[in-house]
Design a protein around this motif. Structure first.
Motif, PDB file in Angstrom:
ATOM      1  N   UNK A 188      11.787   5.307-105.311  1.00 35.17           N
ATOM      2  CA  UNK A 188      12.438   4.936-106.345  1.00 35.17           C
ATOM      3  C   UNK A 188      13.175   6.106-107.193  1.00 35.17           C
ATOM      4  N   UNK A 189      12.347   7.084-107.605  1.00 35.96           N
ATOM      5  CA  UNK A 189      12.902   8.358-108.321  1.00 35.96           C
ATOM      6  C   UNK A 189      13.917   8.912-107.420  1.00 35.96           C
ATOM      7  N   UNK A 190      13.845   9.018-106.217  1.00 34.11           N
ATOM      8  CA  UNK A 190      14.703   9.577-105.351  1.00 34.11           C
ATOM      9  C   UNK A 190      16.079   8.930-105.241  1.00 34.11           C
ATOM     10  N   UNK A 207       8.771  11.410-115.823  1.00 30.68           N
ATOM     11  CA  UNK A 207       7.769  11.292-116.669  1.00 30.68           C
ATOM     12  C   UNK A 207       8.110  11.313-118.256  1.00 30.68           C
ATOM     13  N   UNK A 208       9.201  12.162-118.321  1.00 29.27           N
ATOM     14  CA  UNK A 208       9.634  12.038-119.851  1.00 29.27           C
ATOM     15  C   UNK A 208      10.099  10.554-120.305  1.00 29.27           C
ATOM     16  N   UNK A 209      11.021   9.947-119.323  1.00 23.06           N
ATOM     17  CA  UNK A 209      11.266   8.542-119.467  1.00 23.06           C
ATOM     18  C   UNK A 209      10.268   7.599-119.752  1.00 23.06           C
ATOM     19  N   UNK A 210       9.213   7.867-119.081  1.00 21.11           N
ATOM     20  CA  UNK A 210       8.044   7.018-119.104  1.00 21.11           C
ATOM     21  C   UNK A 210       7.091   7.615-120.171  1.00 21.11           C
ATOM     22  N   UNK A 211       7.359   8.523-120.993  1.00 23.48           N
ATOM     23  CA  UNK A 211       6.396   9.233-121.971  1.00 23.48           C
ATOM     24  C   UNK A 211       4.949   9.532-121.594  1.00 23.48           C
ATOM     25  N   UNK A 212       4.930  10.017-120.086  1.00 25.53           N
ATOM     26  CA  UNK A 212       3.717  10.324-119.512  1.00 25.53           C
ATOM     27  C   UNK A 212       4.059  12.092-119.289  1.00 25.53           C
ATOM     28  N   UNK A 213       2.806  12.626-118.981  1.00 27.48           N
ATOM     29  CA  UNK A 213       2.911  13.998-118.381  1.00 27.48           C
ATOM     30  C   UNK A 213       3.540  14.177-117.078  1.00 27.48           C
ATOM     31  N   UNK A 222      -1.760   1.357-118.240  1.00 27.25           N
ATOM     32  CA  UNK A 222      -0.791   1.890-119.280  1.00 27.25           C
ATOM     33  C   UNK A 222       0.188   2.639-118.775  1.00 27.25           C
ATOM     34  N   UNK A 223      -0.222   3.910-117.989  1.00 28.66           N
ATOM     35  CA  UNK A 223       0.714   4.582-117.482  1.00 28.66           C
ATOM     36  C   UNK A 223       1.493   4.073-116.365  1.00 28.66           C
ATOM     37  N   UNK A 224       0.895   3.471-115.266  1.00 32.58           N
ATOM     38  CA  UNK A 224       1.508   2.844-114.303  1.00 32.58           C
ATOM     39  C   UNK A 224       2.555   1.830-114.870  1.00 32.58           C
ATOM     40  N   UNK A 225       2.301   1.044-116.000  1.00 32.23           N
ATOM     41  CA  UNK A 225       3.164   0.022-116.386  1.00 32.23           C
ATOM     42  C   UNK A 225       4.381   0.859-117.064  1.00 32.23           C
ATOM     43  N   UNK A 226       4.214   1.972-117.834  1.00 33.76           N
ATOM     44  CA  UNK A 226       5.184   2.723-118.306  1.00 33.76           C
ATOM     45  C   UNK A 226       6.230   3.226-117.105  1.00 33.76           C
ATOM     46  N   UNK A 227       5.639   3.825-116.194  1.00 35.51           N
ATOM     47  CA  UNK A 227       6.566   4.191-114.857  1.00 35.51           C
ATOM     48  C   UNK A 227       7.318   3.106-114.304  1.00 35.51           C
ATOM     49  N   UNK A 231      12.197   0.358-113.525  1.00 36.66           N
ATOM     50  CA  UNK A 231      13.169  -0.960-113.656  1.00 36.66           C
ATOM     51  C   UNK A 231      14.146  -1.172-114.714  1.00 36.66           C
ATOM     52  N   UNK A 232      13.947  -0.375-115.763  1.00 37.49           N
ATOM     53  CA  UNK A 232      15.059  -0.413-116.508  1.00 37.49           C
ATOM     54  C   UNK A 232      16.245   0.434-116.015  1.00 37.49           C
ATOM     55  N   UNK A 233      16.097   1.211-115.113  1.00 35.13           N
ATOM     56  CA  UNK A 233      17.077   2.011-114.502  1.00 35.13           C
ATOM     57  C   UNK A 233      17.645   1.430-113.357  1.00 35.13           C
TER      58      UNK A 233
END
Length: 85
Positions: A15-17, A27-33, A52-57, A62-64
């Protein structure tokens, strides 16, 4: 996928690719390291990480415009729309 943490590291990386994002940017978009994201992408099978981290990613992807697929044909990702809207 019924549970938020049932995506795989391969799906996150794909998905990132598709979006043309680097690990640091996602990572910045998801607010994780970035190291946390690297560990997630290296997971075999379901992503290892806190819910929480998995959900944030997942939310960031998905928002993208990413849709995650997991059906009888296997797992994957689809880029729904261009990021410019």
């Amino acid at each position: 996928m019924s549970e938020i943490n049932q995506i795989s590291g391969r799906q996150i990386a794909a998905a990132r690719a598709l979006l043309g994002l680097g690990q640091v940017e996602l990572a910045d978009n998801a607010n994780i390291s970035a190291p946390t994201l690297r560990r997630m992408e290296a997971s075999v099978g379901a992503v290892a990480g806190t819910t929480n981290n998995v959900a944030a990613v997942r939310r960031a992807l998905e928002s993208a415009g990413i849709i995650f697929i997991d059906d009888e044909r296997g797992e994957g990702v689809v880029k729904l729309r261009d990021r410019q809207g």
